[in-house]
Design a protein around this motif. Structure first.
Motif, PDB file in Angstrom:
ATOM      1  N   LEU A 110      -7.212   2.763   5.995  1.00 35.83           N
ATOM      2  CA  LEU A 110      -6.326   1.622   6.189  1.00 35.83           C
ATOM      3  C   LEU A 110      -7.125   0.378   6.584  1.00 35.83           C
ATOM      4  N   VAL A 112      -5.130   5.631   2.556  1.00 38.96           N
ATOM      5  CA  VAL A 112      -4.442   4.833   1.547  1.00 38.96           C
ATOM      6  C   VAL A 112      -4.820   5.372   0.167  1.00 38.96           C
ATOM      7  N   CYS A 168      -3.527   0.487  -3.247  1.00 40.60           N
ATOM      8  CA  CYS A 168      -3.472  -0.827  -2.619  1.00 40.60           C
ATOM      9  C   CYS A 168      -3.295  -1.858  -3.722  1.00 40.60           C
ATOM     10  N   ARG A 197       0.483   4.970   1.423  1.00 40.72           N
ATOM     11  CA  ARG A 197      -0.419   5.658   2.333  1.00 40.72           C
ATOM     12  C   ARG A 197       0.223   6.909   2.902  1.00 40.72           C
ATOM     13  N   ILE A 209       0.842  -1.202   0.000  1.00 42.80           N
ATOM     14  CA  ILE A 209       0.000   0.000   0.000  1.00 42.80           C
ATOM     15  C   ILE A 209       0.875   1.250   0.000  1.00 42.80           C
TER      16      ILE A 209
END
Length: 161
Positions: free
Chosen positions: A147, A123, A126, A118, A116
């Motif tokens: 998340l 995020v 992904c 972030r 991911i």
């Protein structure tokens, strides 16, 4: 002088366009050229049209929460008359741990890798990677989601493989 001004404007425009691209765009550009790769991309409009959701046996149906803007699916199936590539290794080269976080699962699976991108608990990318002996699948979600949603997506996608 006009040429210099035109070149400066073009360079500034090119720089601003490259600054807007995602970190993983190069992955899709490079891998799309390899034999055995199939790439599909679903825009926000398409996702809204099909009302993307995943069945959840325990809770009924669950929608992907957050602002999901795009989903990309890359499928690798080794060509019959060619040497197969290490799909997982090549893919993860474009998603380095120096930039992407690896999501550790409760029950680790060597065939699945989740990365991911972030900022805090939000995020923006992904990537869920599944690896088989001669094939592989990369499912990538883009947007602005939580998340907590990543764990739920990973769990649901794991049940589909």
């Amino acid at each position: 002088m006009k040429q210099f001004l035109a070149i400066t404007i073009i360079a500034a425009f090119s720089y601003s366009m490259s600054a807007q691209s995602r970190h993983s765009d190069r992955l899709f550009e490079k891998m799309a050229l390899k034999p055995g790769i199939t790439l599909m991309s679903f825009s926000k409009a398409m996702l809204e049209a099909v009302n993307l959701n995943f069945d959840d046996d325990e809770k009924g149906e669950g929608n992907v929460s957050g602002d999901l803007t795009e989903v990309k699916l890359m499928i690798y199936n080794a060509p019959e008359n060619e040497e197969s590539i290490d799909f997982k290794e090549l893919t993860l080269n474009y998603l380095p741990l120096s930039r992407y976080d690896k999501v550790e699962e409760d029950e680790p699976d060597e065939d699945v890798d989740i990365r991911i991108l972030r900022s805090g608990r939000k995020v923006s990318e992904c990537h869920i990677l599944f690896q088989g002996e001669t094939n592989g699948v990369l499912l990538s979600f883009f947007g602005n989601f939580k998340l907590d949603d990543v764990d739920e997506l990973a769990e649901k996608m794991d049940s589909y493989k």
